[in-house]
Design an enzyme around this catalytic site. Structure first.
Site, PDB file in Angstrom:
ATOM      1  N   GLU A  20      44.362  38.000  48.324  1.00 50.18           N
ATOM      2  CA  GLU A  20      43.501  38.984  48.969  1.00 50.18           C
ATOM      3  C   GLU A  20      43.872  38.925  50.451  1.00 50.18           C
ATOM      4  O   GLU A  20      43.569  37.942  51.133  1.00 50.18           O
ATOM      5  CB  GLU A  20      42.016  38.612  48.791  1.00 50.18           C
ATOM      6  CG  GLU A  20      41.473  38.882  47.401  1.00 50.18           C
ATOM      7  CD  GLU A  20      40.963  40.300  47.266  1.00 50.18           C
ATOM      8  OE1 GLU A  20      41.773  41.236  47.349  1.00 50.18           O
ATOM      9  OE2 GLU A  20      39.755  40.461  47.058  1.00 50.18           O
ATOM     10  N   HIS A  58      45.097  48.174  42.954  1.00 53.63           N
ATOM     11  CA  HIS A  58      43.905  48.896  43.403  1.00 53.63           C
ATOM     12  C   HIS A  58      44.297  49.886  44.493  1.00 53.63           C
ATOM     13  O   HIS A  58      44.880  49.516  45.510  1.00 53.63           O
ATOM     14  CB  HIS A  58      42.840  47.912  43.902  1.00 53.63           C
ATOM     15  CG  HIS A  58      42.127  47.208  42.800  1.00 53.63           C
ATOM     16  ND1 HIS A  58      41.784  45.876  42.860  1.00 53.63           N
ATOM     17  CD2 HIS A  58      41.721  47.652  41.579  1.00 53.63           C
ATOM     18  CE1 HIS A  58      41.174  45.539  41.741  1.00 53.63           C
ATOM     19  NE2 HIS A  58      41.123  46.599  40.942  1.00 53.63           N
ATOM     20  N   TYR A 111      40.474  43.101  50.332  1.00 53.83           N
ATOM     21  CA  TYR A 111      40.597  42.221  51.488  1.00 53.83           C
ATOM     22  C   TYR A 111      39.734  40.989  51.254  1.00 53.83           C
ATOM     23  O   TYR A 111      38.930  40.992  50.303  1.00 53.83           O
ATOM     24  CB  TYR A 111      40.126  42.967  52.743  1.00 53.83           C
ATOM     25  CG  TYR A 111      38.684  43.393  52.668  1.00 53.83           C
ATOM     26  CD1 TYR A 111      38.318  44.600  52.098  1.00 53.83           C
ATOM     27  CD2 TYR A 111      37.664  42.561  53.146  1.00 53.83           C
ATOM     28  CE1 TYR A 111      36.983  44.977  52.000  1.00 53.83           C
ATOM     29  CE2 TYR A 111      36.338  42.930  53.056  1.00 53.83           C
ATOM     30  CZ  TYR A 111      35.998  44.146  52.474  1.00 53.83           C
ATOM     31  OH  TYR A 111      34.666  44.510  52.371  1.00 53.83           O
ATOM     32  N   ARG A 168      40.648  44.994  35.359  1.00 51.27           N
ATOM     33  CA  ARG A 168      39.666  44.580  34.345  1.00 51.27           C
ATOM     34  C   ARG A 168      40.165  44.965  32.949  1.00 51.27           C
ATOM     35  O   ARG A 168      39.436  44.855  31.970  1.00 51.27           O
ATOM     36  CB  ARG A 168      38.303  45.250  34.566  1.00 51.27           C
ATOM     37  CG  ARG A 168      37.646  44.931  35.888  1.00 51.27           C
ATOM     38  CD  ARG A 168      37.254  43.466  36.041  1.00 51.27           C
ATOM     39  NE  ARG A 168      36.555  43.202  37.289  1.00 51.27           N
ATOM     40  CZ  ARG A 168      37.167  43.016  38.457  1.00 51.27           C
ATOM     41  NH1 ARG A 168      38.525  43.001  38.515  1.00 51.27           N
ATOM     42  NH2 ARG A 168      36.467  42.816  39.562  1.00 51.27           N
TER      43      ARG A 168
HETATM   44  N1  LIG Z   1      41.431  37.801  37.516  1.00 56.23           N
HETATM   45  C1  LIG Z   1      40.988  38.311  38.710  1.00 56.23           C
HETATM   46  N2  LIG Z   1      41.536  37.880  39.857  1.00 56.23           N
HETATM   47  C2  LIG Z   1      41.122  38.363  41.039  1.00 56.23           C
HETATM   48  C3  LIG Z   1      40.100  39.297  41.129  1.00 56.23           C
HETATM   49  C4  LIG Z   1      39.632  39.802  42.464  1.00 56.23           C
HETATM   50  C5  LIG Z   1      40.050  41.249  42.732  1.00 56.23           C
HETATM   51  C6  LIG Z   1      39.736  41.582  44.165  1.00 56.23           C
HETATM   52 SE1  LIG Z   1      39.959  43.399  44.656  1.00 56.23          SE
HETATM   53  C7  LIG Z   1      39.305  42.226  41.800  1.00 56.23           C
HETATM   54  O1  LIG Z   1      38.091  42.371  41.910  1.00 56.23           O
HETATM   55  O2  LIG Z   1      39.990  42.809  40.943  1.00 56.23           O
HETATM   56  C8  LIG Z   1      39.519  39.777  39.952  1.00 56.23           C
HETATM   57  C9  LIG Z   1      39.965  39.275  38.735  1.00 56.23           C
HETATM   58 CL1  LIG Z   1      39.290  39.853  37.246  1.00 56.23          CL
HETATM   59 ZN   LIG Z   2      41.950  44.562  44.418  1.00 58.09          ZN
HETATM   60 ZN   LIG Z   3      40.097  42.990  46.836  1.00 57.84          ZN
END
Ligand SMILES: Nc1ncc(C[C@H](C[SeH])C(=O)O)cc1Cl
Ligand SMILES: [Zn+2]
Ligand SMILES: [Zn+2]
Ligand SMILES: [Zn+2]
Length: 305
Positions: free
Chosen positions: A267, A65, A195, A141
């Site tokens: 995180e 990200h 975070y 995603r």
């Molecule tokens: N499998 C996963 N593991 C952690 C997260 C949290 C992160 C936090 Se920035 C996100 O929203 O992509 C989201 C997903 Cl889909």
């Molecule tokens: Zn993230």
């Molecule tokens: Zn995050």
């Protein structure tokens, strides 16, 4: 010039990658795993004592990200620490003798560069979407793990757009291909975000507990307490769905279902005071405490090879 206690621009990170990867031929090398949408090189660093045979490995990625700048800062810190403490730190020496650690310093390079130049709060890739002027897909995603079933959007203008199909993003495809090619020796997958101060593990795409839930929870809690031992920073551990939110298409869930048992999402700092805009003054303490957590997991994986 490059600094381990600053948020380096992409050009500085790229020149750091080129310099560090040729700094110690016995312990580090680099390999290309492809290019980003905008044509920037995705270079994977391979840490570990050179060996003619394939060693078991840990895969670590940062910066999936774009706005989560503390994440790439950690991967750079990790590489520096590994190379500078090999030979003096017994645990790091043992780790790099017995295993390889693959490090992808910046996963979403196009997005990272865009946050430096244009929009500090950008999250997604920078790919074109058909039928709209909205750009980018959420690379966390876009994996084939319950793809787009929950906690993701089919709207290309959304920050959690899942993409036109799984692995639509070349960056995701490049990494997924590498992990698939090497899945027999990759024993752990760590992906660094910010975070909220969490150690997450599968699943996020369902509230169902993972087969190895109790073991993963034990390891995550051990990592969080190792982290806390330095400055008292508190992290929460748990499966993604219940601990942060249900969301599908994430890299940790995909790696786990591929068979990489020790799969964790970190995180990092903070819990919302600065959020993604974590001050550079916190890079050093954040990286030092996170090193303890990552080394805890690495040691656990080593013991359970
Ligand atoms: N499998 C996963 N593991 C952690 C997260 C949290 C992160 C936090 Se920035 C996100 O929203 O992509 C989201 C997903 Cl889909
Ligand atoms: Zn993230
Ligand atoms: Zn995050
Ligand atoms: Zn900058």
């Amino acid at each position: 010039t490059h600094s381990y206690t600053k948020y380096n621009s992409w050009p500085r990170v790229q020149s750091w990658i080129d310099a560090i990867s040729t700094s110690n031929s016995q312990l580090i090398s680099k390999q290309s795993i492809g290019s980003t949408y905008e044509g920037r090189p995705m270079t994977l660093l391979k840490l570990g004592k050179k060996s003619s045979t394939t060693k078991p490995a840990i895969f670590l990625d940062c910066g999936i990200h774009a706005r989560e700048w503390i994440s790439p800062a950690f991967c750079q810190w990790f590489v520096k620490e590994a190379l500078s403490t090999y030979g003096s730190d017994s645990q790091m020496t043992s780790l790099l003798d017995q295993m390889d650690v693959y490090v992808l310093p910046v996963f979403n390079i196009d997005g990272y560069d865009y946050t430096h130049k244009s929009n500090r709060m950008w999250r997604k890739t920078r790919s074109r979407n058909s039928g709209t002027s909205c750009l980018g897909t959420d690379p966390n995603r876009n994996w084939n793990a319950g793809w787009c079933t929950t906690g993701a959007s089919k709207n290309p203008c959304s920050d959690t757009y899942c993409g036109s199909r799984f692995e639509s993003e070349i960056e995701v495809k490049n990494v997924a291909d590498f992990i698939r090619r090497n899945k027999s020796n990759i024993k752990a997958y760590l992906t660094i975000h910010s975070y909220s101060q969490l150690v997450l593990f599968p699943y996020s795409y369902t509230y169902q507990l993972a087969a190895h839930h109790s073991e993963l929870l034990k390891v995550a809690q051990g990592a969080a307490s190792a982290l806390r031992s330095l400055y008292g920073t508190r992290y929460t551990s748990g499966p993604g769905a219940a601990t942060i939110y249900p969301a599908a298409g994430g890299s940790d869930d995909w790696a786990y279902d591929l068979g990489v048992k020790y799969s964790f999402t970190f995180e990092l700092r903070d819990t919302g005071r600065y959020g993604f805009l974590l001050p550079e003054s916190q890079i050093k303490p954040t990286c030092m405490e996170t090193m303890l957590a990552v080394k805890y997991i690495a040691a656990y994986v080593q013991k359970n090879l």
